[in-house]
Design an enzyme around this catalytic site. Structure first.
Site, PDB file in Angstrom:
ATOM      1  N   ARG A  90      -3.046  -7.579  -7.379  1.00  0.00           N
ATOM      2  CA  ARG A  90      -1.713  -7.843  -6.833  1.00  0.00           C
ATOM      3  C   ARG A  90      -0.904  -6.559  -6.638  1.00  0.00           C
ATOM      4  O   ARG A  90       0.114  -6.572  -5.944  1.00  0.00           O
ATOM      5  CB  ARG A  90      -0.957  -8.812  -7.751  1.00  0.00           C
ATOM      6  N   ASN A  91      -1.337  -5.449  -7.246  1.00  0.00           N
ATOM      7  CA  ASN A  91      -0.631  -4.182  -7.055  1.00  0.00           C
ATOM      8  C   ASN A  91      -0.791  -3.764  -5.592  1.00  0.00           C
ATOM      9  O   ASN A  91      -1.850  -3.940  -5.000  1.00  0.00           O
ATOM     10  CB  ASN A  91      -1.190  -3.110  -7.997  1.00  0.00           C
ATOM     11  N   HIS A  92       0.247  -3.200  -5.042  1.00  0.00           N
ATOM     12  CA  HIS A  92       0.266  -2.856  -3.620  1.00  0.00           C
ATOM     13  C   HIS A  92      -0.346  -1.487  -3.292  1.00  0.00           C
ATOM     14  O   HIS A  92      -0.476  -1.147  -2.111  1.00  0.00           O
ATOM     15  CB  HIS A  92       1.711  -2.859  -3.104  1.00  0.00           C
TER      16      HIS A  92
END
Length: 167
Positions: free
Chosen positions: A38-40
């Site tokens: 989920r980290n961009h």
């Protein structure tokens, strides 16, 4: 619980050093920088070049290196429950001046969020090794949305400031 950062991902000729605070639990479990899906971060880096991220971690590291991007964390170890920067206590910094001395090609420090930026200032603000390097405080690539950073596209736009410093 005391947690530890990873070794730096640094190739000769790197021009931009992305500095996080401390890897989150998902990244630590996977033993990968920005391992939380989920980290961009990976979508941001690839998005700067109009691409989708490669699947494999080694391919992602090679992509970053090919553009002169290195990665590390400002904090070597700390006490932290969970993954939130707000929970970081009793931090010990990494030897950023030592790394910079070994890699004179670095031209830019890109801070991934407020905690990395503020911790750097706390320990290294006046170190002359960083004179002449751009120091960019950028929005965190954390999956937690903020008032101004709601999605990946917002972050890509904000991170474009590193482009002039890349290979």
């Amino acid at each position: 619980m005391r947690v530890h950062s990873f070794p730096p991902i640094m190739n000769d000729g790197a021009t931009v050093l992305i500095l996080g605070s401390m890897p989150g639990e998902a990244s630590i479990a996977m033993n990968e920088y920005y391992g939380n899906p989920r980290n961009h971060m990976w979508r941001v880096l690839y998005g700067l070049f109009g691409r989708e991220p490669d699947e494999g971690y080694e391919d992602r590291l090679a992509f970053a290196a090919s553009h002169g991007i290195a990665m590390w964390d400002v904090i070597a170890s700390c006490e932290r429950e969970g993954s939130l920067d707000a929970n970081i206590r009793a931090e010990v910094p990494n030897d950023l001046p030592g790394l910079a001395k070994m890699h004179p090609s670095l031209r830019c420090l890109a801070f991934n969020g407020t905690k990395s930026h503020d911790t750097f200032k706390k320990y290294f603000r006046d170190d002359p090794i960083f004179d002449g390097m751009a120091r960019l405080k950028l929005p965190s690539t954390s999956p937690i949305p903020t008032k101004h950073m709601r999605n990946t596209a917002d972050r890509i736009e904000a991170w474009r400031v590193i482009l002039p410093f890349l290979k």
